[in-house]
Design an enzyme around this catalytic site. Structure first.
Site: not given
Ligand code: C5P
Length: 235
Positions: A38, A67, A69-71, A73-74, A120, A181, A190, A210-211
């Protein structure tokens, strides 16, 4: 749809890095353990779209978390460009006009459009502040139904919402969740997290992680352990 995805392909690593070189290193380190990445605002502003193209050329899948969000056409033309780049997933905010434009831009390409119902980070007070008369669950339900009617391919949701959305939407829509996790991992910022196996049981198709992978001492081993947990959860 979900039955055909391998456990490994369900894990999407979030390259939340502000530097392309660091992102490339992370991808190299993960090697064959991860097939899906991602790329969000932070990396895109630092040259991440070139990396996205390189990843696609190298046989990886790319989730462009723009993410939009615009008109209309764009949004339509931006979506068409993302499809041309070879992205697999693209996010848009779940406003009907925006979603219709993205579906038009996606056309019959391989790009799947994911809608973000309500961020969220928003609660009922934030919605009120922004002029909405709905609560968060009401707006999530309304936008999920609109996304389905418009032909959106999937929703980004929190793991806590997945079970209800899966029941409400049936099997057709993909559910993609962050906030995953493995048992014993640091939660970081989180608050509501779920383990990979519980997420699969709740009906999640793809997990954005991610982490727990990138900050692990051995990222490849951490990724393989998560894939193994998903494989076991499916049995
Ligand atoms: O490091 P971690 O596993 O928390 O990363 C989760 C990914 O999901 C990050 O790219 C974060 O921006 C994204 N994300 C999130 N919570 C959301 C929407 C997106 O953690 N509600």
């Amino acid at each position: 749809m979900s039955g055909e995805i391998s456990a490994r392909d369900r894990v999407i690593v979030a390259l939340d890095l502000s530097d392309v070189e660091a992102a490339e290193k992370a991808v190299w380190a993960l090697g064959d353990s991860i097939n899906f990445y991602k790329i969000g605002y932070e990396l895109v502003m630092a040259g991440g779209l070139n990396l996205a193209e390189d990843l696609v050329q190298g046989g990886k899948k790319v989730f462009l978390d723009m993410k939009l969000h615009d008109i209309g056409n764009t949004v339509m033309h931006a979506t068409r460009a993302a499809a041309k780049l070879g992205a697999t997933f693209l996010t848009v905010h779940a406003f009907p006009q925006t979603m219709r434009a993205a579906v038009e831009g996606r056309g019959d390409s391989d790009l799947d459009i994911l809608a973000v119902t309500v961020l969220t980070s928003w609660d009922d007070d934030d919605l009120k502040d922004a002029g909405y008369a709905s609560t968060v669950p009401e707006l999530v339900a309304r936008r999920a139904a609109q996304a389905e009617a418009i032909g959106i391919d999937g929703l980004v949701c929190s793991p806590a919402e997945a079970k209800e959305l899966r029941q409400r939407l049936g099997a057709k829509m993909m559910l993609v969740t962050p906030g995953i996790r493995p048992a014993g991992a640091e939660k970081g910022d989180q608050k509501r997290v779920m383990t990979p196996s519980d997420a699969i049981k709740a009906g999640v198709d793809y997990m954005v992680i991610g982490r727990p992978i990138l900050a692990a001492t051995d990222p490849k081993a951490a990724a393989d352990a998560i894939v193994a947990e998903i494989e076991n959860a499916k049995k």
